[in-house]
Design an enzyme around this catalytic site. Structure first.
Site, PDB file in Angstrom:
ATOM      1  N   GLN A   1       2.974   9.889   1.581  1.00 42.92           N
ATOM      2  CA  GLN A   1       4.276   9.196   1.691  1.00 42.92           C
ATOM      3  C   GLN A   1       5.217   9.565   0.552  1.00 42.92           C
ATOM      4  OE1 GLN A   1       2.275   5.196   2.569  1.00 42.92           O
ATOM      5  NE2 GLN A   1       4.148   5.070   3.775  1.00 42.92           N
TER       6      GLN A   1
ATOM      7  N   HIS B   1      -4.494   1.017   7.704  1.00 42.03           N
ATOM      8  CA  HIS B   1      -3.155   1.610   7.812  1.00 42.03           C
ATOM      9  C   HIS B   1      -3.052   2.837   6.881  1.00 42.03           C
ATOM     10  CE1 HIS B   1       1.423   1.009   8.057  1.00 42.03           C
ATOM     11  NE2 HIS B   1       1.297   1.856   7.053  1.00 42.03           N
ATOM     12  N   GLU B   2      -3.563   2.676   5.652  1.00 41.81           N
ATOM     13  CA  GLU B   2      -3.422   3.775   4.670  1.00 41.81           C
ATOM     14  C   GLU B   2      -4.346   4.952   5.014  1.00 41.81           C
ATOM     15  OE1 GLU B   2      -0.935   3.589   2.906  1.00 41.81           O
ATOM     16  OE2 GLU B   2      -0.566   1.438   3.093  1.00 41.81           O
TER      17      GLU B   2
ATOM     18  N   GLY C   1       0.832  -1.194   0.000  1.00 43.64           N
ATOM     19  CA  GLY C   1       0.000   0.000   0.000  1.00 43.64           C
ATOM     20  C   GLY C   1       0.867   1.245   0.000  1.00 43.64           C
TER      21      GLY C   1
ATOM     22  N   CYS D   1       5.937  -0.212   7.535  1.00 41.06           N
ATOM     23  CA  CYS D   1       5.561   1.057   6.900  1.00 41.06           C
ATOM     24  C   CYS D   1       6.730   1.516   6.045  1.00 41.06           C
ATOM     25  CB  CYS D   1       5.244   2.104   7.971  1.00 41.06           C
ATOM     26  SG  CYS D   1       4.748   3.696   7.273  1.00 41.06           S
ATOM     27  N   LEU D   2       6.429   1.892   4.804  1.00 45.95           N
ATOM     28  CA  LEU D   2       7.509   2.325   3.908  1.00 45.95           C
ATOM     29  C   LEU D   2       8.147   3.627   4.397  1.00 45.95           C
ATOM     30  CD1 LEU D   2       5.855   1.468   0.460  1.00 45.95           C
ATOM     31  CD2 LEU D   2       7.503   0.110   1.773  1.00 45.95           C
TER      32      LEU D   2
ATOM     33  N   HIS E   1      -2.767   7.062   7.446  1.00 45.69           N
ATOM     34  CA  HIS E   1      -1.795   8.010   6.859  1.00 45.69           C
ATOM     35  C   HIS E   1      -2.489   9.292   6.399  1.00 45.69           C
ATOM     36  CE1 HIS E   1       2.141   6.156   6.735  1.00 45.69           C
ATOM     37  NE2 HIS E   1       1.690   5.044   6.179  1.00 45.69           N
TER      38      HIS E   1
HETATM   39  O1  K1U Z   1       1.708   2.416   3.891  1.00 44.58           O
HETATM   40  C1  K1U Z   1       2.779   1.833   3.887  1.00 44.58           C
HETATM   41  O2  K1U Z   1       3.718   2.261   4.519  1.00 44.58           O
HETATM   42  C2  K1U Z   1       2.916   0.542   3.132  1.00 44.58           C
HETATM   43  C3  K1U Z   1       2.888  -0.674   4.027  1.00 44.58           C
HETATM   44  C4  K1U Z   1       1.447  -1.138   4.160  1.00 44.58           C
HETATM   45  C5  K1U Z   1       1.140  -2.197   5.167  1.00 44.58           C
HETATM   46  C6  K1U Z   1       1.967  -3.247   5.431  1.00 44.58           C
HETATM   47  C7  K1U Z   1       1.633  -4.216   6.352  1.00 44.58           C
HETATM   48  C8  K1U Z   1       0.469  -4.136   7.015  1.00 44.58           C
HETATM   49  C9  K1U Z   1      -0.341  -3.074   6.769  1.00 44.58           C
HETATM   50  C10 K1U Z   1      -0.009  -2.109   5.839  1.00 44.58           C
HETATM   51  C11 K1U Z   1       3.752  -1.738   3.382  1.00 44.58           C
HETATM   52  O3  K1U Z   1       3.479  -2.184   2.324  1.00 44.58           O
HETATM   53  S1  K1U Z   1       5.153  -2.270   4.249  1.00 44.58           S
HETATM   54  C12 K1U Z   1       5.857  -3.541   3.211  1.00 44.58           C
HETATM   55  C13 K1U Z   1       5.123  -4.842   3.270  1.00 44.58           C
HETATM   56  O4  K1U Z   1       4.354  -5.080   4.175  1.00 44.58           O
HETATM   57  C14 K1U Z   1       5.306  -5.848   2.213  1.00 44.58           C
HETATM   58  C15 K1U Z   1       6.243  -5.700   1.242  1.00 44.58           C
HETATM   59  C16 K1U Z   1       6.392  -6.673   0.265  1.00 44.58           C
HETATM   60  C17 K1U Z   1       5.611  -7.790   0.266  1.00 44.58           C
HETATM   61  C18 K1U Z   1       4.684  -7.956   1.260  1.00 44.58           C
HETATM   62  C19 K1U Z   1       4.528  -6.992   2.233  1.00 44.58           C
HETATM   63 ZN    ZN Z   2       2.720   3.239   6.258  1.00 47.16          ZN
END
Ligand code: K1U
Ligand code: ZN
Length: 173
Positions: free
Chosen positions: A51, A136-137, A46, A94-95, A140
């Site tokens: 972001q 989560h989004e 997401g 979270c990225l 944000h």
């Molecule tokens: O919003 C963000 O920072 C993105 C975040 C979203 C998220 C992750 C986990 C649970 C809820 C919301 C991410 O994508 S972090 C990276 C991640 O979880 C992932 C990356 C590659 C493959 C699978 C997962």
């Molecule tokens: Zn995030």
């Protein structure tokens, strides 16, 4: 393909409340495309526009399991219209807070409403990872980070770590 730089903790832009998206213009379509490129490149499941530094209520998501079966979603002005009482713990990342993961409890099932890129208002149900990701989004978009849902002790520790890293980076030039 345009990969835009990610906004990283402790950048204060992550605390802004994003503004609703108005008409769906070419600028919005380009922003959504850049967000999908940036999200897939990261990689993430997401991304919220803030972001990449844009305070608009726009989210991209793809929670499909395999890379061969991509299911990109663009959510404009998303809202949660119902949430289950049952909670579910999920290890979130979270990225904007790279390489930090912690369990967060949120409603297990939700109903959410958004406008798609064609201007259609869509309402759908989600559970599991999709429900977690939408929540989560949307957090944000309201200036809330997943670390706001963990203990103050853990949150303070992670903020201090990222503040120090930012200071070191600024000094290194
Ligand atoms: O919003 C963000 O920072 C993105 C975040 C979203 C998220 C992750 C986990 C649970 C809820 C919301 C991410 O994508 S972090 C990276 C991640 O979880 C992932 C990356 C590659 C493959 C699978 C997962
Ligand atoms: Zn995030």
């Amino acid at each position: 393909m345009t990969i835009r730089p990610l906004v990283i903790l402790p950048d204060s832009r992550l605390r802004l409340v994003s503004e609703p998206v108005g008409p769906i213009t070419d600028e919005i379509r380009q922003l959504a495309k850049d967000m999908l490129d940036t999200m897939y490149d990261a990689p993430g499941v997401g991304l919220a526009a803030i972001q990449i530094g844009v305070p608009k209520r726009l989210i991209t998501m793809d929670v499909s399991k395999s890379e061969d079966e991509r299911n990109p979603m663009v959510l404009i002005n998303p809202e949660i219209t119902w949430a289950s009482e049952e909670l579910r713990a999920y290890e979130e990342g979270c990225l904007s807070i790279p390489e930090y993961y912690e369990e967060v409890e949120r409603p297990d099932r939700i109903r959410f409403r958004y406008t798609d890129l064609d201007g259609n208002v869509v309402e759908r149900d989600a559970e599991g990872l999709m429900a977690t990701c939408v929540q989560h989004e949307i957090d944000h978009l309201n200036g809330v980070l997943f670390i706001d849902h963990i203990s103050k002790l853990k949150r303070d520790r992670v903020i201090t770590k990222f503040r120090k890293a930012a200071r070191r980076e600024a000094q290194a030039g």
